[in-house]
Each structure stands twice: as C-alpha cells, then as structure tokens.
Design an enzyme around this catalytic site. Structure first.
Site, mmCIF file in Angstrom:
data_model
loop_
_atom_site.group_PDB
_atom_site.id
_atom_site.type_symbol
_atom_site.label_atom_id
_atom_site.label_comp_id
_atom_site.label_asym_id
_atom_site.label_seq_id
_atom_site.Cartn_x
_atom_site.Cartn_y
_atom_site.Cartn_z
ATOM 1 N N ALA A 18 0.931 -1.310 -0.504
ATOM 2 C CA ALA A 18 -0.032 -0.121 0.305
ATOM 3 C C ALA A 18 0.920 1.802 -0.495
ATOM 4 O O ALA A 18 0.245 1.972 0.010
ATOM 5 C CB ALA A 18 -1.048 0.188 1.511
ATOM 6 N N ASN A 91 -1.626 -7.542 -2.713
ATOM 7 C CA ASN A 91 -1.135 -6.571 -4.310
ATOM 8 C C ASN A 91 0.128 -6.147 -3.994
ATOM 9 O O ASN A 91 1.218 -6.125 -4.832
ATOM 10 C CB ASN A 91 -2.148 -5.349 -3.787
ATOM 11 C CG ASN A 91 -0.964 -4.109 -4.732
ATOM 12 O OD1 ASN A 91 -1.202 -4.639 -5.860
ATOM 13 N ND2 ASN A 91 -1.149 -3.294 -4.193
ATOM 14 N N SER A 142 -1.341 -10.772 -13.090
ATOM 15 C CA SER A 142 -0.303 -9.757 -14.869
ATOM 16 C C SER A 142 -1.514 -10.806 -15.912
ATOM 17 O O SER A 142 -1.469 -11.392 -15.585
ATOM 18 C CB SER A 142 0.468 -9.631 -14.142
ATOM 19 O OG SER A 142 1.534 -8.860 -15.339
ATOM 20 N N TYR A 155 8.877 -13.036 -12.749
ATOM 21 C CA TYR A 155 7.470 -12.248 -13.488
ATOM 22 C C TYR A 155 6.310 -12.541 -13.655
ATOM 23 O O TYR A 155 5.036 -13.377 -12.520
ATOM 24 C CB TYR A 155 7.656 -10.750 -13.958
ATOM 25 C CG TYR A 155 6.936 -10.599 -13.342
ATOM 26 C CD1 TYR A 155 6.882 -9.666 -12.229
ATOM 27 C CD2 TYR A 155 5.807 -10.080 -13.825
ATOM 28 C CE1 TYR A 155 5.938 -9.028 -11.837
ATOM 29 C CE2 TYR A 155 4.316 -9.072 -13.750
ATOM 30 C CZ TYR A 155 4.944 -8.673 -12.485
ATOM 31 O OH TYR A 155 3.546 -7.888 -12.976
ATOM 32 N N ALA A 156 6.268 -14.132 -14.633
ATOM 33 C CA ALA A 156 5.499 -14.845 -15.443
ATOM 34 C C ALA A 156 5.611 -15.870 -14.427
ATOM 35 O O ALA A 156 3.940 -15.756 -13.770
ATOM 36 C CB ALA A 156 5.968 -15.307 -16.490
ATOM 37 N N ALA A 157 5.970 -16.353 -14.356
ATOM 38 C CA ALA A 157 6.335 -17.774 -12.937
ATOM 39 C C ALA A 157 5.154 -17.406 -11.974
ATOM 40 O O ALA A 157 3.943 -18.162 -11.621
ATOM 41 C CB ALA A 157 7.483 -18.364 -13.173
ATOM 42 N N LYS A 159 3.256 -14.621 -11.399
ATOM 43 C CA LYS A 159 2.008 -14.548 -11.396
ATOM 44 C C LYS A 159 1.134 -15.424 -11.976
ATOM 45 O O LYS A 159 0.101 -15.510 -11.524
ATOM 46 C CB LYS A 159 1.891 -13.165 -12.247
ATOM 47 C CG LYS A 159 1.997 -11.918 -12.220
ATOM 48 C CD LYS A 159 1.839 -11.164 -10.632
ATOM 49 C CE LYS A 159 2.298 -9.818 -10.134
ATOM 50 N NZ LYS A 159 1.876 -9.620 -9.382
#
Length: 250
Positions: A18, A91, A142, A155-157, A159
């Site tokens: 946040a 988040n 994402s 990052y792909a893994a 998300k």
C-alpha cells in the site's frame, strides 16, 4: 466513478503493497468508499505518508509479507482495532526485471517469486483463518501470467502461480462463502509500469498490441477491486478478471 453505493462502508480491508503505485491508489479508493483500512508495506515512512492523505484513520502495519507470522500479526491488529478482516487484497509485488534465463540470478528469481507468490499465499492463509462468511480475498495478478514475454520468466511464473493459487483457494474456501479472485493487470502508466512507459519503443509496441490503443491510467485501476470486495460479486470466485485494455486479445 460513483462509489457512494458500493456497499463497502465499514468493511474491514487489508491492502498489502500500500505504500506506492496501485496500493496507494487502492487505499484512496477504498477510503473514499468508507472502508476501514489496514495498510501494509515494508516502508513505514511510505505508509504514514499514504495514511496522512486519507480521510479515515487506517491501521499502519509496516513489515514483510514474506515473513512467517507477519501476516497473522496484521490480522490480530485488525481484530484489535476494527474487530476483524472482511477483505484481504494481496497486492505487494516486485517489479519485472528483464533478463534471459542464463543471466537471471537465482536470488532475483527467489525475491520475485517469494514476494509475488509466497507473500500472496501467506496473506491468504492468514486472512482465511479469521474471515467469516462473505469474506473476500483478491490477488493482484498480471497479463504476463497468461501471456508471458521473453526475459520475464520469474515474473511470469510468479503471476501464473498466483492465478492458479486463486483457483485452488476458491474451491477450498467456497463452502465458507469466501470468494477468491485475481485481477490480471495490463500495462499502466503508473506504479511498476511507469519506467516501461518512459521507453518510447516499448510504449509504442504495447499500444500497438492493445485494443483500446492506449496505456492504462490510474482511474482505470480501482473499479474492479471495489466490485470484487463488495456485495455485487458474491457469486464470483476462482476468476481472473483481466484489466488490460484488450492487450491480451492481440
């Protein structure tokens, strides 16, 4: 955006990550909707700055979502201050780092996966332990999780794993009327995407592959989170809602 009738007045909402970017935008939107907020980030200074910009009096919880026991301490403090937790928004995230698999430092891999995926799991675990019927868990995902790009393996893994986590938890927590959903974000000119937006070649490439022909803006971000946290989404669970302007279509 009209949030006056969102049904979120008095809802007890935790937002991780946040202190900046999307988390800060969400804090402002949920504050305006009348929610009672618990704000989580590693930087106490950033959290106090966000808290000072809100009309309500949020609970400020600096700490690391990867740390065992930290998320439980947040739920305990929410119970002491507000009486419990209704909504947990996982988040907190680490920005993508472009690198080939050969050049990706294992420490970088672990950092990205630990924050983006393990942090979401630990937060959901803590929230599920205290939530009653009608609870909501929302994970920031994402489009890279379903449409990976070269150089973004870690990052792909992380998300993609988050999207799968949501589906599994939705089945597990469904009998308790707790919904679990993900929001798969596209390319935005704020937060993590800001430095990509400043790269003219990359910006043009993304715009050219986005149905609406533009990057996302701050005002495009909070609506789906407000919906998933409110009464109108009671029959939505296990879903990944894409907010990308049509990037994943092209």
């Amino acid at each position: 955006m009209d949030i006056g009738n969102s049904g979120l007045t008095g809802r007890r909402v935790v937002i991780t990550g946040a202190g900046r970017g999307l988390g800060r935008i969400l804090a402002s939107a949920f504050d305006a909707a009348g929610a009672q907020l618990g704000l989580v980030a590693r930087s106490a200074e950033a959290l106090h700055e966000v808290a000072g910009s809100l009309t309500g009096e949020p609970l400020v919880c600096p700490g690391d979502v990867r740390a065992e026991g930290f998320n439980e301490s947040v739920t305990e403090r929410m119970a002491e201050r507000f009486g419990g937790v209704d909504v947990w928004i996982a988040n907190a995230g680490v920005s993508p780092q472009v690198s080939t698999v050969e050049r990706t430092d294992p420490k970088v891999w672990r950092d990205i996966v630990d924050v983006n995926l393990t942090g979401a799991f630990l937060g959901a675990r803590a929230a599920a332990a205290v939530m009653g019927e009608g609870g909501r868990i929302i994970v920031t995902g994402s489009v890279i999780g379903s449409r990976p790009r070269a150089g973004l393996a870690a990052y792909a893994a992380s998300k993609s794993g988050g999207h799968a986590l949501v589906q599994a938890l939705a089945q597990e927590l469904g009998p308790r009327a707790i919904t679990v959903n993900a929001v798969a974000l596209g390319w935005f000119d704020t937060g993590m995407g800001a430095h990509w937006h400043r790269d003219a070649e990359r910006e043009n490439d993304i715009v050219g592959h986005t149905a609406l022909g533009r990057w996302g803006r701050s005002a495009d971000l909070p609506g789906v989170y407000l919906f998933l946290a409110g009464p109108g989404s009671a029959y939505v669970t296990g879903a990944t809602i894409t907010v990308d302007g049509g990037y994943s279509l092209m």
